[in-house]
Write a protein that holds these residues in place. Structure first.
Motif, PDB file in Angstrom:
ATOM      1  N   ALA A  75      53.340  60.646  86.019  1.00 34.22           N
ATOM      2  CA  ALA A  75      53.983  59.338  85.789  1.00 34.22           C
ATOM      3  C   ALA A  75      52.645  58.865  85.397  1.00 34.22           C
ATOM      4  O   ALA A  75      51.731  59.086  86.121  1.00 34.22           O
ATOM      5  N   ILE A  76      52.445  57.933  84.705  1.00 35.29           N
ATOM      6  CA  ILE A  76      50.608  57.428  84.245  1.00 35.29           C
ATOM      7  C   ILE A  76      51.151  56.397  83.429  1.00 35.29           C
ATOM      8  O   ILE A  76      52.535  55.531  83.591  1.00 35.29           O
ATOM      9  N   GLY A  77      50.177  55.162  83.364  1.00 42.51           N
ATOM     10  CA  GLY A  77      50.473  53.536  83.273  1.00 42.51           C
ATOM     11  C   GLY A  77      49.904  52.545  84.430  1.00 42.51           C
ATOM     12  O   GLY A  77      50.411  52.961  85.942  1.00 42.51           O
ATOM     13  N   GLY A  78      49.817  52.125  84.157  1.00 38.59           N
ATOM     14  CA  GLY A  78      49.517  50.821  85.080  1.00 38.59           C
ATOM     15  C   GLY A  78      48.774  49.761  84.489  1.00 38.59           C
ATOM     16  O   GLY A  78      48.108  49.574  83.482  1.00 38.59           O
ATOM     17  N   TYR A  79      49.034  48.522  85.221  1.00 38.86           N
ATOM     18  CA  TYR A  79      48.394  46.990  84.986  1.00 38.86           C
ATOM     19  C   TYR A  79      47.085  46.797  84.297  1.00 38.86           C
ATOM     20  O   TYR A  79      46.519  46.599  83.560  1.00 38.86           O
ATOM     21  N   PRO A  90      46.300  54.482  78.509  1.00 35.85           N
ATOM     22  CA  PRO A  90      46.679  55.600  79.344  1.00 35.85           C
ATOM     23  C   PRO A  90      47.926  56.183  78.674  1.00 35.85           C
ATOM     24  O   PRO A  90      48.248  57.739  78.832  1.00 35.85           O
ATOM     25  N   GLU A  91      49.057  56.499  78.096  1.00 36.76           N
ATOM     26  CA  GLU A  91      49.856  56.487  77.084  1.00 36.76           C
ATOM     27  C   GLU A  91      49.389  57.069  76.286  1.00 36.76           C
ATOM     28  O   GLU A  91      50.386  58.440  75.657  1.00 36.76           O
ATOM     29  N   THR A  92      48.408  57.240  75.860  1.00 37.71           N
ATOM     30  CA  THR A  92      47.968  57.994  74.735  1.00 37.71           C
ATOM     31  C   THR A  92      47.936  59.682  75.046  1.00 37.71           C
ATOM     32  O   THR A  92      47.427  59.870  73.752  1.00 37.71           O
ATOM     33  N   HIS A 283      61.871  58.399  84.434  1.00 37.84           N
ATOM     34  CA  HIS A 283      60.681  57.356  85.361  1.00 37.84           C
ATOM     35  C   HIS A 283      58.727  56.724  84.503  1.00 37.84           C
ATOM     36  O   HIS A 283      58.592  58.024  84.564  1.00 37.84           O
ATOM     37  N   GLY A 284      59.009  55.590  84.512  1.00 40.66           N
ATOM     38  CA  GLY A 284      57.175  55.584  84.968  1.00 40.66           C
ATOM     39  C   GLY A 284      56.654  55.505  86.072  1.00 40.66           C
ATOM     40  O   GLY A 284      57.017  55.837  86.953  1.00 40.66           O
ATOM     41  N   SER A 285      55.366  54.870  86.166  1.00 44.34           N
ATOM     42  CA  SER A 285      54.984  54.796  86.971  1.00 44.34           C
ATOM     43  C   SER A 285      55.009  53.766  88.720  1.00 44.34           C
ATOM     44  O   SER A 285      54.263  53.444  89.368  1.00 44.34           O
ATOM     45  N   ALA A 286      56.032  52.990  87.778  1.00 41.24           N
ATOM     46  CA  ALA A 286      56.936  52.417  88.606  1.00 41.24           C
ATOM     47  C   ALA A 286      55.361  51.312  90.035  1.00 41.24           C
ATOM     48  O   ALA A 286      55.083  51.319  90.804  1.00 41.24           O
ATOM     49  N   PRO A 287      54.198  50.772  89.143  1.00 38.04           N
ATOM     50  CA  PRO A 287      53.140  50.175  89.921  1.00 38.04           C
ATOM     51  C   PRO A 287      53.574  49.024  91.011  1.00 38.04           C
ATOM     52  O   PRO A 287      52.557  48.928  92.090  1.00 38.04           O
ATOM     53  N   ASP A 288      55.037  48.731  90.580  1.00 37.35           N
ATOM     54  CA  ASP A 288      55.173  47.786  91.743  1.00 37.35           C
ATOM     55  C   ASP A 288      54.790  47.684  93.026  1.00 37.35           C
ATOM     56  O   ASP A 288      55.625  47.564  93.968  1.00 37.35           O
ATOM     57  N   ILE A 289      55.850  49.136  92.713  1.00 32.78           N
ATOM     58  CA  ILE A 289      56.103  50.078  94.761  1.00 32.78           C
ATOM     59  C   ILE A 289      55.004  50.996  94.753  1.00 32.78           C
ATOM     60  O   ILE A 289      55.403  52.680  95.621  1.00 32.78           O
ATOM     61  N   ALA A 295      58.967  55.570  96.997  1.00 30.52           N
ATOM     62  CA  ALA A 295      59.614  56.028  94.818  1.00 30.52           C
ATOM     63  C   ALA A 295      60.456  56.770  95.717  1.00 30.52           C
ATOM     64  O   ALA A 295      60.408  57.558  96.979  1.00 30.52           O
ATOM     65  N   ASN A 296      61.561  57.154  94.504  1.00 30.43           N
ATOM     66  CA  ASN A 296      62.588  57.978  94.917  1.00 30.43           C
ATOM     67  C   ASN A 296      62.033  59.279  94.211  1.00 30.43           C
ATOM     68  O   ASN A 296      61.344  59.364  92.947  1.00 30.43           O
ATOM     69  N   PRO A 297      61.560  60.479  94.972  1.00 35.49           N
ATOM     70  CA  PRO A 297      60.990  61.601  94.351  1.00 35.49           C
ATOM     71  C   PRO A 297      61.392  62.583  93.883  1.00 35.49           C
ATOM     72  O   PRO A 297      61.588  63.773  93.424  1.00 35.49           O
TER      73      PRO A 297
HETATM   74  P1  NAD Z   1      59.124  51.646  86.049  1.00 32.70           P
HETATM   75  O1  NAD Z   1      59.964  53.350  85.508  1.00 32.70           O
HETATM   76  O2  NAD Z   1      57.441  52.667  86.048  1.00 32.70           O
HETATM   77  O3  NAD Z   1      59.735  51.487  86.584  1.00 32.70           O
HETATM   78  C1  NAD Z   1      61.280  50.474  85.889  1.00 32.70           C
HETATM   79  C2  NAD Z   1      61.540  49.759  87.608  1.00 32.70           C
HETATM   80  O4  NAD Z   1      62.304  50.900  88.334  1.00 32.70           O
HETATM   81  C3  NAD Z   1      60.785  48.694  88.258  1.00 32.70           C
HETATM   82  O5  NAD Z   1      61.189  48.330  89.268  1.00 32.70           O
HETATM   83  C4  NAD Z   1      59.914  50.596  89.194  1.00 32.70           C
HETATM   84  O6  NAD Z   1      59.741  50.086  90.921  1.00 32.70           O
HETATM   85  C5  NAD Z   1      61.364  51.405  89.652  1.00 32.70           C
HETATM   86  N1  NAD Z   1      61.947  53.097  89.635  1.00 32.70           N
HETATM   87  C6  NAD Z   1      60.369  53.758  88.201  1.00 32.70           C
HETATM   88  N2  NAD Z   1      61.212  54.545  88.964  1.00 32.70           N
HETATM   89  C7  NAD Z   1      60.985  54.596  90.286  1.00 32.70           C
HETATM   90  C8  NAD Z   1      61.529  56.013  91.666  1.00 32.70           C
HETATM   91  N3  NAD Z   1      60.713  56.895  91.230  1.00 32.70           N
HETATM   92  N4  NAD Z   1      61.775  55.537  92.298  1.00 32.70           N
HETATM   93  C9  NAD Z   1      62.033  54.289  92.915  1.00 32.70           C
HETATM   94  N5  NAD Z   1      61.783  53.409  92.263  1.00 32.70           N
HETATM   95  C10 NAD Z   1      61.785  53.398  90.780  1.00 32.70           C
HETATM   96  O7  NAD Z   1      58.803  51.509  84.261  1.00 32.70           O
HETATM   97  P2  NAD Z   1      57.991  50.003  83.608  1.00 32.70           P
HETATM   98  O8  NAD Z   1      58.111  48.998  84.336  1.00 32.70           O
HETATM   99  O9  NAD Z   1      58.217  49.288  82.369  1.00 32.70           O
HETATM  100  O10 NAD Z   1      56.285  50.721  83.451  1.00 32.70           O
HETATM  101  C11 NAD Z   1      55.262  50.799  84.665  1.00 32.70           C
HETATM  102  C12 NAD Z   1      54.543  51.916  83.877  1.00 32.70           C
HETATM  103  O11 NAD Z   1      54.698  53.079  83.335  1.00 32.70           O
HETATM  104  C13 NAD Z   1      53.646  51.416  82.247  1.00 32.70           C
HETATM  105  O12 NAD Z   1      52.591  51.092  82.291  1.00 32.70           O
HETATM  106  C14 NAD Z   1      54.259  51.810  81.598  1.00 32.70           C
HETATM  107  O13 NAD Z   1      53.461  52.182  79.833  1.00 32.70           O
HETATM  108  C15 NAD Z   1      54.161  53.237  82.702  1.00 32.70           C
HETATM  109  N6  NAD Z   1      55.370  54.015  82.041  1.00 32.70           N
HETATM  110  C16 NAD Z   1      54.902  55.687  81.718  1.00 32.70           C
HETATM  111  C17 NAD Z   1      56.075  56.336  81.477  1.00 32.70           C
HETATM  112  C18 NAD Z   1      55.444  57.958  81.553  1.00 32.70           C
HETATM  113  O14 NAD Z   1      54.782  58.652  82.710  1.00 32.70           O
HETATM  114  N7  NAD Z   1      56.113  58.826  81.170  1.00 32.70           N
HETATM  115  C19 NAD Z   1      57.304  56.113  81.710  1.00 32.70           C
HETATM  116  C20 NAD Z   1      57.019  54.833  81.122  1.00 32.70           C
HETATM  117  C21 NAD Z   1      56.582  54.061  81.247  1.00 32.70           C
END
Ligand code: NAD
Length: 364
Positions: A75-79, A90-92, A283-289, A295-297
């Protein structure tokens, strides 16, 4: 004979490196029993690439991806990078990778695992047994059609324009991917369009129908997109494989994904005509965790299973990984995002270890 594969790993940002590490260990565990030998090469993408090389998709990364049999992306991206100009986001890097590898087909399965049925917002009886796949055209249709833009009219009023256009060849190539995918599943393909209103959709329907002569073993049906959206939430079990254009696929794949209720469980594949495919969680990079071992792998691990099935034609190895995922869930193992009463909460690494244990038991 041992089959050799070169795999490019793109761990990216946030939880990416954590879920990638687990997935690589899983792939190493299955090598011996399936006569496979992986050579892994890592490359930078997204924010990590920006920090190290000043660009979200360095040339070296694209080159490595091109010279491999498959690409695993976390996954890519973050604050940290959210305020950069668009060409440096990163999305680019992600969009550049998709266009650089000419990935025109996006495969997104939505499977309701019996152990996670209560995570769905729909009733148990509606979703129990759902196992479908949306095949979305990724590089054509209204997102890319010309003319596009906002133009001034003679009256001075502005007019926004986008164009939905498909060539026969574009429909045929996504159609073939979808028929082939249906063959690897339950041999039922539903093509979704808006042929009652749009000429481009009539062409779509005609070409998919013509193509079906090459796949007499696959049962083809057609639905208008409004009805398809309704049927997905009313009676999703009727679907096996769905094929549709870029815009309709964008919307329908998200509806289908949400039937499962858990974003940490959803894999995807993006395929081109001949070169390597990219396999990544939805899913994205889930920067919050990130960095907390929470993370769920499993979506990443299931993406590796898709790589084996759709990218490398190693269906048995894919089956084993998917069975191991089911087994650990059956054993009550959960990460926090999918926990429920009576289950055991594990971190990302411990979930990986549980998977490895399930795989070693299934090898005996
Ligand atoms: P996100 O999918 O990263 O997270 C959304 C929610 O789901 C968060 O609370 C996160 O903790 C949870 N979550 C996501 N994947 C998880 C996992 N494997 N295990 C446990 N919890 C999980 O979406 P977001 O918060 O909207 O975006 C965060 C960053 O990720 C942004 O920079 C966004 O641009 C990027 N992003 C990247 C991709 C990609 O790489 N294809 C897709 C979507 C978002």
């Amino acid at each position: 004979m041992t089959q050799e594969y070169r795999i490019t790993l793109l761990p990216g940002d946030g939880i990416g490196p954590e879920i990638m590490a687990v997935t690589v260990e899983i792939l190493k565990t299955i090598e011996a029993q399936h006569h496979i030998n992986f050579t892994f090469q890592e490359a930078l993408i997204g924010g990590a690439a920006l920090d190290a090389a000043g660009h979200p998709l360095p040339d070296e990364t694209l080159e490595k991806c091109r010279n491999s049999d498959a690409v695993l992306l976390a996954a890519i991206g973050g604050y940290k990078w959210d305020t950069l100009p668009r060409n440096l986001r990163p999305e680019t890097g992600l969009l550049g990778l998709r266009s650089g590898l000419e990935l025109f087909a996006n495969l997104r399965p939505a499977t309701i695992l019996p152990q996670l049925i209560d995570a769905s917002s729909l009733k148990r009886e509606v979703v129990e047994g759902v196992d479908l796949m949306v095949v979305r055209e990724l590089t054509g249709g209204i997102y890319f059609g010309q003319p596009r833009g906002v133009f001034a009219t003679e009256s001075g009023e502005q007019r926004g324009v986008n164009t939905m256009a498909y060539r026969e060849s574009e429909i045929d190539r996504i159609g073939r991917v979808a028929f082939e995918a249906a063959r690897k599943r339950n041999r039922k393909l539903c093509s979704v369009d808006k042929a009652n209103v749009l000429e481009v959709s009539q062409l779509w329907r005609d070409r998919i129908t013509a193509l079906s002569a090459e796949y007499p073993d696959v049962e083809l049906t057609h639905l208008y997109v409004d009805n398809a959206a309704m049927q997905l939430v009313r009676a999703p079990k009727q679907f096996d494989t769905i094929v549709t254009g870029n815009l309709f696929g964008d919307i329908l794949s998200d509806i289908a994904a949400m039937l499962t209720g858990s974003i940490g469980m959803l894999p995807s594949a993006s395929l081109g005509a001949s070169g390597p495919g990219v396999f990544e969680p939805v899913h994205g990079s889930a920067p919050d965790i990130a960095g907390q071992d929470k993370a769920n792998p499993l979506a990443m691990v299931l993406s590796a299973a898709m790589m084996l099935r759709y990218g490398l034609n190693q269906a048995e190895a894919a089956d084993r990984i998917e069975a191991a995922v089911l087994q650990v869930l059956e054993n009550g193992c959960r990460t926090t995002d999918i926990q429920s009463p009576g289950t055991t909460v594990l971190g990302c690494q411990a979930m990986g270890e549980a998977l490895m244990k399930a795989l070693s038991v299934s090898a005996k």
